[in-house]
Motif scaffolding. Structure first.
Motif, PDB file in Angstrom:
ATOM      1  N   TRP A   1      -5.286 -10.136   4.173  1.00 57.03           N
ATOM      2  CA  TRP A   1      -5.676  -8.824   3.492  1.00 57.03           C
ATOM      3  C   TRP A   1      -7.215  -8.743   3.702  1.00 57.03           C
ATOM      4  O   TRP A   1      -7.705  -7.666   3.543  1.00 57.03           O
ATOM      5  CB  TRP A   1      -5.548  -8.940   1.820  1.00 57.03           C
TER       6      TRP A   1
ATOM      7  N   THR B   1      -5.895  -1.232  -2.597  1.00 58.11           N
ATOM      8  CA  THR B   1      -6.396  -1.229  -1.278  1.00 58.11           C
ATOM      9  C   THR B   1      -5.852   0.001  -0.730  1.00 58.11           C
ATOM     10  O   THR B   1      -6.409   0.316   0.302  1.00 58.11           O
ATOM     11  CB  THR B   1      -5.871  -2.641  -0.612  1.00 58.11           C
TER      12      THR B   1
ATOM     13  N   LYS C   1      -3.650  -2.748   3.391  1.00 53.63           N
ATOM     14  CA  LYS C   1      -4.046  -4.092   2.953  1.00 53.63           C
ATOM     15  C   LYS C   1      -5.431  -4.228   2.835  1.00 53.63           C
ATOM     16  O   LYS C   1      -6.162  -4.902   2.266  1.00 53.63           O
ATOM     17  CB  LYS C   1      -3.563  -5.096   3.642  1.00 53.63           C
TER      18      LYS C   1
ATOM     19  N   THR D   1       1.856  -4.100  -1.742  1.00 50.67           N
ATOM     20  CA  THR D   1       0.527  -3.859  -2.324  1.00 50.67           C
ATOM     21  C   THR D   1       0.291  -3.613  -3.865  1.00 50.67           C
ATOM     22  O   THR D   1      -0.575  -3.926  -4.641  1.00 50.67           O
ATOM     23  CB  THR D   1      -0.247  -2.549  -1.662  1.00 50.67           C
TER      24      THR D   1
END
Ligand SMILES: [Mg+2]
Length: 381
Positions: free
Chosen positions: A258, A108, A281, A67
């Motif tokens: 995502w 995220t 995600k 990420t």
């Protein structure tokens, strides 16, 4: 506290405070993929306190290779735009979740920590297990897998034997380093655990032509492979589609999905047969539900997976997995990797079968700041 007489989605919540604390958890043994090697997990717990005093918790782990977020960036997001978006705000859980999603681009994992904390608080305030508010039931169970990380073939064979001895029927095998070595790794695992069903994860490690060659070889050998996850680079949708068209084993997208927009794009391009959803995600439960809904409309099954994340994150994922009909597989083994099992409650796993412990919200005890304590050097950074 009694169950609210008004529909839970419509209940107005007021957020009194957002808090966070840092933790560090050692793993039992290193977790190795084609993208990274991890021996201890630094993570952040977010807390949402509602007016009335109910507190919910969520968590985010450092996963820089996936990420791009480390503990510092997660803390920066939580202390700045995320706290600003939520503290003092009023609204339904959906409205407050939308404020989190819109607070800043990306981030995220940090968003997932706060959004899960909000949902835990929401369900606690309603005195209901979160799974029920998501449309599922506490009594459901799902068969979990166990990951065998990317090591020498003999080590992987040994890990596979240990997992089978502990009752696991499904093994997730990390590959994607070098295709000749990958063949040797899988052969060693298949020999060590002949009755296990195998999920392969290349973590973007192969080129499309390599993926087609190696997967076709596994098919020709008749290995008990259920699916192959993210064989090629996340951005190579065309390459992923080529692999999916060329082989008969089901291909799952992970790093390529995502959001619901990604899911639609992949489905439209016929780039995969399956999707792997992770809260870190999608930025939390709402985004994950959107991906699962898109998959359901297209008749595509999903796996609910996770990063190497702490028990709070895994418990939240389990509540959603047991509630959403498009989620037919789980890959939620991180608790087995952590040397500590904190906080108590939430999920129970026996012989590879995972269930929820029940209780309001996520069903977890509050994680105290002195549990899985962070090193003193960075306590306030
Ligand atoms: Mg994966």
């Amino acid at each position: 506290m009694t169950a609210s007489p008004i529909p839970q989605e419509a209940a107005e919540l007021e957020v009194r405070a957002v808090r966070r604390h840092r933790h560090l958890a050692p793993l039992r043994h290193p977790f190795v993929t084609a993208a990274r090697r991890t021996e201890a997990v630094e993570y952040v717990v977010a807390e949402v306190e509602l007016a009335g005093g109910v507190v919910g918790q969520g968590s985010a782990a450092e996963t820089v290779a996936v990420t791009g977020e480390d503990a510092r960036s997660i803390l920066t997001a939580l202390d700045g735009p995320l706290r600003g978006a939520l503290e003092g705000a009023r609204g339904t859980v959906g409205e407050l979740s939308a404020r989190i999603a819109a607070a800043l681009p990306g981030a995220t994992s940090a968003k997932a920590a706060l959004e899960v904390a909000l949902h835990d608080a929401w369900a606690r305030a309603a005195d209901r297990p979160l799974v029920e508010l998501l449309g599922g039931r506490v009594g459901e169970v799902m068969r979990n897998d166990m990951t065998v990380s990317l090591e020498e073939p003999a080590t992987m064979a040994q890990r596979a034997r240990e997992a089978v001895a502990a009752g696991h029927e499904i093994l997730k095998i990390k590959l994607g380093h070098d295709i000749d070595e990958d063949r040797a790794r899988l052969a060693a695992v298949a020999e060590a655990a002949p009755a296990a069903r195998l999920r392969l994860d290349a973590n973007q490690g192969w080129l499309p032509e390599q993926a087609i060659e190696i997967i076709s070889g596994f098919e020709a050998d008749g290995l008990p492979v259920e699916l192959v996850e993210q064989p090629v680079a996340a951005g190579d949708v065309e390459g992923l589609a080529r692999v999916t068209a060329a082989v008969s084993l089901p291909i799952m997208a992970d790093e390529a999905v995502w959001s619901a927009a990604d899911a639609h794009r992949l489905i439209e391009a016929r780039a995969c047969d399956l999707l792997n959803i992770k809260l870190a995600k999608t930025g939390g439960l709402r985004g994950a539900i959107e991906v699962a809904d898109a998959a359901r409309l297209a008749g595509i099954d999903c796996m609910l997976g996770a990063m190497m994340e702490p028990r709070i994150s895994i418990t939240a994922a389990a509540h959603l997995a047991l509630a959403h009909p498009a989620v037919t597989m789980i890959d939620l083994d991180p608790p087995a990797w952590f040397a500590t099992a904190l906080p108590r409650g939430g999920i129970v796993q026996e012989r590879g079968v995972l269930r929820l412990s029940g209780g309001p919200g996520l069903g977890l005890a509050p994680l105290r700041p002195d549990e899985d304590p962070a090193p003193p050097d960075g306590g306030d950074r």
